[in-house]
Design a protein around this motif. Structure first.
Motif, PDB file in Angstrom:
ATOM      1  N   PHE A   1       0.840  -1.203   0.000  1.00 50.51           N
ATOM      2  CA  PHE A   1       0.000   0.000   0.000  1.00 50.51           C
ATOM      3  C   PHE A   1       0.873   1.250   0.000  1.00 50.51           C
ATOM      4  CE2 PHE A   1      -2.775   3.089   2.335  1.00 50.51           C
ATOM      5  CZ  PHE A   1      -3.727   3.219   1.335  1.00 50.51           C
ATOM      6  N   GLY A   2       1.966   1.215   0.779  1.00 50.88           N
ATOM      7  CA  GLY A   2       2.897   2.337   0.792  1.00 50.88           C
ATOM      8  C   GLY A   2       3.523   2.557  -0.564  1.00 50.88           C
ATOM      9  N   MET A   3       3.858   1.466  -1.253  1.00 51.61           N
ATOM     10  CA  MET A   3       4.429   1.584  -2.597  1.00 51.61           C
ATOM     11  C   MET A   3       3.428   2.193  -3.573  1.00 51.61           C
ATOM     12  SD  MET A   3       6.640  -1.935  -2.993  1.00 51.61           S
ATOM     13  CE  MET A   3       8.109  -2.230  -2.021  1.00 51.61           C
ATOM     14  N   CYS A   4       2.139   1.847  -3.420  1.00 46.22           N
ATOM     15  CA  CYS A   4       1.108   2.458  -4.275  1.00 46.22           C
ATOM     16  C   CYS A   4       1.077   3.977  -4.078  1.00 46.22           C
ATOM     17  CB  CYS A   4      -0.259   1.866  -3.945  1.00 46.22           C
ATOM     18  SG  CYS A   4      -0.473   0.159  -4.452  1.00 46.22           S
TER      19      CYS A   4
ATOM     20  N   THR B   1       8.827   1.875  -9.098  1.00 50.40           N
ATOM     21  CA  THR B   1       8.111   1.466  -7.887  1.00 50.40           C
ATOM     22  C   THR B   1       7.129   0.339  -8.197  1.00 50.40           C
ATOM     23  OG1 THR B   1       8.305   3.718  -6.998  1.00 50.40           O
ATOM     24  CG2 THR B   1       6.639   2.293  -6.015  1.00 50.40           C
ATOM     25  N   ILE B   2       6.456   0.436  -9.337  1.00 49.45           N
ATOM     26  CA  ILE B   2       5.549  -0.649  -9.762  1.00 49.45           C
ATOM     27  C   ILE B   2       6.332  -1.945  -9.928  1.00 49.45           C
ATOM     28  CG2 ILE B   2       4.064  -1.444 -11.646  1.00 49.45           C
ATOM     29  CD1 ILE B   2       3.234   1.499 -12.035  1.00 49.45           C
ATOM     30  N   GLY B   3       7.576  -1.856 -10.397  1.00 48.41           N
ATOM     31  CA  GLY B   3       8.432  -3.035 -10.516  1.00 48.41           C
ATOM     32  C   GLY B   3       8.663  -3.697  -9.165  1.00 48.41           C
ATOM     33  N   TRP B   4       8.884  -2.887  -8.139  1.00 43.35           N
ATOM     34  CA  TRP B   4       9.056  -3.433  -6.786  1.00 43.35           C
ATOM     35  C   TRP B   4       7.776  -4.121  -6.313  1.00 43.35           C
ATOM     36  CZ3 TRP B   4      13.299  -4.423  -4.253  1.00 43.35           C
ATOM     37  CH2 TRP B   4      14.457  -3.696  -4.518  1.00 43.35           C
TER      38      TRP B   4
ATOM     39  N   VAL C   1       9.983  -9.373 -14.802  1.00 40.75           N
ATOM     40  CA  VAL C   1       9.414  -8.122 -15.331  1.00 40.75           C
ATOM     41  C   VAL C   1       9.642  -6.992 -14.328  1.00 40.75           C
ATOM     42  CG1 VAL C   1       7.288  -6.951 -16.002  1.00 40.75           C
ATOM     43  CG2 VAL C   1       7.687  -9.323 -16.710  1.00 40.75           C
ATOM     44  N   GLY C   2       9.420  -7.307 -13.045  1.00 40.62           N
ATOM     45  CA  GLY C   2       9.661  -6.302 -12.012  1.00 40.62           C
ATOM     46  C   GLY C   2      11.098  -5.842 -11.985  1.00 40.62           C
ATOM     47  N   VAL C   3      12.037  -6.802 -12.096  1.00 38.64           N
ATOM     48  CA  VAL C   3      13.463  -6.468 -12.118  1.00 38.64           C
ATOM     49  C   VAL C   3      13.770  -5.559 -13.303  1.00 38.64           C
ATOM     50  CG1 VAL C   3      15.789  -7.387 -12.419  1.00 38.64           C
ATOM     51  CG2 VAL C   3      14.174  -8.544 -10.906  1.00 38.64           C
ATOM     52  N   ALA C   4      13.188  -5.869 -14.463  1.00 39.88           N
ATOM     53  CA  ALA C   4      13.425  -5.062 -15.667  1.00 39.88           C
ATOM     54  C   ALA C   4      12.929  -3.630 -15.476  1.00 39.88           C
ATOM     55  CB  ALA C   4      12.739  -5.712 -16.861  1.00 39.88           C
TER      56      ALA C   4
ATOM     57  N   GLN D   1      19.869  -0.407  -6.536  1.00 41.98           N
ATOM     58  CA  GLN D   1      18.583  -0.456  -5.842  1.00 41.98           C
ATOM     59  C   GLN D   1      18.153  -1.897  -5.568  1.00 41.98           C
ATOM     60  OE1 GLN D   1      15.489   1.809  -7.721  1.00 41.98           O
ATOM     61  NE2 GLN D   1      16.637   3.727  -7.677  1.00 41.98           N
ATOM     62  N   LEU D   2      18.480  -2.817  -6.469  1.00 45.14           N
ATOM     63  CA  LEU D   2      18.104  -4.211  -6.266  1.00 45.14           C
ATOM     64  C   LEU D   2      18.784  -4.813  -5.037  1.00 45.14           C
ATOM     65  CD1 LEU D   2      18.071  -5.612  -9.912  1.00 45.14           C
ATOM     66  CD2 LEU D   2      16.123  -5.438  -8.349  1.00 45.14           C
ATOM     67  N   TYR D   3      19.923  -4.241  -4.678  1.00 44.30           N
ATOM     68  CA  TYR D   3      20.604  -4.708  -3.472  1.00 44.30           C
ATOM     69  C   TYR D   3      19.730  -4.471  -2.236  1.00 44.30           C
ATOM     70  CZ  TYR D   3      24.120  -5.072   0.217  1.00 44.30           C
ATOM     71  OH  TYR D   3      24.815  -5.433   1.348  1.00 44.30           O
ATOM     72  N   ASP D   4      18.809  -3.490  -2.338  1.00 41.75           N
ATOM     73  CA  ASP D   4      17.944  -3.143  -1.212  1.00 41.75           C
ATOM     74  C   ASP D   4      16.852  -4.179  -0.976  1.00 41.75           C
ATOM     75  OD1 ASP D   4      17.351  -1.301   0.879  1.00 41.75           O
ATOM     76  OD2 ASP D   4      15.584  -0.623  -0.247  1.00 41.75           O
TER      77      ASP D   4
END
Length: 611
Positions: A416-419, A438-441, A486-489, A511-514
């Motif tokens: 929800f926070g990401m939205c 953010t949608i990828g995450w 797809v999210g990673v891309a 960022q992916l390290y996070d």
């Protein structure tokens, strides 16, 4: 919701500047732009006087009974004079108490020696007879001293022997004991002085009580008046002179909700002004005025504990409020405790002043959610309803299910926070492309949940054979593996739409390290389960200890009831504190971070007269 602001620039003829300030202070809508560090001596004196008035009011109110003091106000009174008199009275009382302490100490030192006449001692000295006072351990006293000198034993107190030796002037006294200096006055004189200082203190306190009754209301009025003068002085120096000091330029912010009223006022007073929307460079300086509905407004004080939002952000109060309620109920997690909170909140609503009602309504809401979560977990005043013979006990969730429910709620709030973060990025950037990373995450999180569906069902102790029959879970897991890519891309390619492709990929890899931090955020929600369990266990322990008192004949049931009341009250207070602190932590750290919230807003404080 954050109220939109407009910046106003006022152009004032220098001779009309003071009247202009009085006008906008009466209006009370303009948040003045602070450009200077106002440190004028006059302002510092006003600030110091306000502190002294506050201190005087605080002390004087301790001298009146139940707030019963005169409401008459002397508007012509001198605040400095009244405060100085109060300070002098308290200084006198303090000094008298110090002197009384010294006298009591002197009296206690002299009491073992009795109330003798100092005048008689002086007469003996004039006749050539001296007196020395000694104190010694009784076992060390030598009887030969009685034969050699005129010794008078005075007292034997506290393991010490006190005695006096009479001798002629010039005679050598060889006594190995601690000598005590001859007292300069009698016990009667000391007691008389003690009574005199006690009378002074009583007289000062009586006068102070009457003074408090007559002057508290006046001081409260003068405090407001002094605060208004201080604000006026601070604002006075914020204007910039122009046109050889013939023109004064002052800037301020006005909320759009007050714009019409403000403009009507400016027109009526013929005030010249310019107006405009805030520019990007001014975002950090725009004051924050929050306008929420009744429900969200109750949670504003909780959000303010951390920070106000920035002007170009979304106000998260209405979004974190339902989660906060749910998390509080999860942490306290006892239906009985929830009933207590709802009852206390309801009763106090009829007892306390109107300004307390929003806070008490919040207590009722938190109590209601505690009842709900207590029903879900099957806990009532420390009793585990799952272990009872109730016919509906299977409807309650066991500890294993509550554990996974806590983690599930964490995933929901983080998503929800990401939205919200995505919506905020679109708002700031003006394009949907800014939210793709953010949608990828979000896609990655949902994909991981889907891929773990079989494992989760296993942890929930579902029958392995039944899980094996759910063949569609394998299909979902396979699809989730591809959607995760797809999210990673999206993260790699759209983390910074303004940068070139290589920079985007490098930033995306960083960022992916996070992702480890994301897992840590989810695991933080285990605290909801842990606090709920700890409170339930403590409640159970209280019940078990209380049950032991029932074995005591006659009075056992009385002790049993008292222990239950005291024990569960303490548990409510202790667990309630944790139930407030930890949901705040989840809100301010996990939720705020994943929603991209930065905060740091400055509160809207219009230049107005205090009431």
């Amino acid at each position: 919701m954050i109220v939109k602001m407009k910046k106003y620039t006022f152009l004032i003829y220098h001779k009309e500047y003071e009247q202009f300030l009085e006008d906008i202070q009466d209006m009370g809508m303009v948040h003045i732009v602070e450009k200077k560090d106002v440190s004028a001596e006059s302002v510092r004196l006003k600030i110091n006087l306000i502190k002294r008035i506050d201190s005087a009011i605080k002390h004087l109110k301790t001298k009146v009974n139940d707030g019963n003091y005169s409401k008459e106000i002397n508007k012509e009174a001198d605040a400095e004079k009244i405060v100085t008199e109060v300070e002098k009275l308290y200084l006198d009382i303090d000094q008298n108490h110090q002197k009384l302490h010294q006298l009591n100490k002197e009296l206690s030192n002299q009491l073992p020696w009795g109330d003798f006449s100092v005048e008689t001692v002086k007469k003996l000295q004039s006749q050539g007879i001296e007196i020395k006072l000694f104190t010694i351990n009784p076992k060390a006293f030598k009887e030969e001293w009685n034969e050699k000198y005129a010794v008078e034993r005075i007292s034997h107190l506290g393991g010490s022997l006190n005695f006096a030796v009479f001798f002629r002037t010039g005679e050598e006294i060889d006594i190995k004991a601690d000598e005590v200096r001859m007292f300069e006055r009698s016990i009667s004189d000391i007691k008389a002085e003690i009574n005199e200082y006690k009378a002074r203190i009583v007289k000062d306190n009586d006068y102070l009580a009457k003074f408090a009754h007559d002057n508290i209301a006046t001081l409260e009025y003068l405090r407001i008046d002094t605060e208004n003068e201080k604000q006026y002085m601070q604002v006075y120096d914020e204007a910039s002179p122009a046109a050889d000091y013939k023109l004064m330029i002052l800037e301020g912010w006005i909320p759009l909700t007050s714009e019409k009223k403000a403009k009507d006022y400016f027109e009526s007073k013929k005030i010249v002004y310019l107006e405009r929307e805030p520019v990007e460079e001014e975002i950090a300086q725009v004051p924050i005025l929050m306008h929420n509905g009744y429900f969200a407004k109750m949670f504003e004080p909780i959000g303010r504990l951390f920070s106000l939002p920035a002007y170009n952000e979304i106000d998260l109060t209405v979004f974190f409020a339902p989660f906060f309620m749910l998390f509080f109920g999860f942490c306290l997690g006892d239906a009985g405790y929830g009933i207590v909170l709802v009852t206390v909140g309801t009763v106090l609503k009829f007892k306390l002043a109107k300004e307390w009602k929003p806070m008490l309504t919040l207590v009722q809401l938190l109590g209601s959610m505690t009842i709900l979560m207590g029903i879900v977990g099957g806990t009532f005043f420390g009793i585990n309803l799952i272990e009872t013979d109730l016919s509906f006990k299977d409807m309650f969730l066991d500890s294993n299910s509550m554990f996974w429910l806590a983690l599930g709620l964490g995933v929901v709030q983080i998503l929800f926070g990401m939205c919200i973060k995505a919506a905020n990025l679109i708002k700031k950037g003006g394009s949907f492309i800014y939210a793709l990373s953010t949608i990828g995450w979000m896609i990655m999180v949902l994909s991981f949940v889907a891929m773990s569906s079989k494992a989760i069902l296993g942890y929930l102790k579902m029958d392995p054979e039944a899980i094996a029959k759910l063949t569609y879970l394998d299909t979902i897991s396979g699809i989730a593996g591809k959607t995760a890519l797809v999210g990673v891309a999206l993260i790699l390619l759209f983390n910074d739409p303004k940068a070139n492709l290589i920079i985007r990929i490098l930033k995306g890899m960083w960022q992916l390290y996070d992702i480890t931090g994301l897992f840590g955020d989810v695991l933080s929600y285990i605290r909801l389960f842990a606090l709920g369990v700890s409170g339930a266990i403590l409640g159970l322990v209280i019940n078990n200890i209380a049950a032991e008192f029932l074995n005591i004949p006659y009075v056992g049931w009385v002790i049993f009831i008292i222990f239950l009341i005291v024990g569960h009250t303490g548990n409510i207070l202790l667990s309630g504190l944790g139930s407030l602190v930890h949901p705040m932590r989840l809100t301010f750290v996990e939720f705020y971070k994943n929603s991209g919230w930065t905060g740091g807003g400055k509160e809207y404080k219009p230049f107005k007269k205090s009431i």
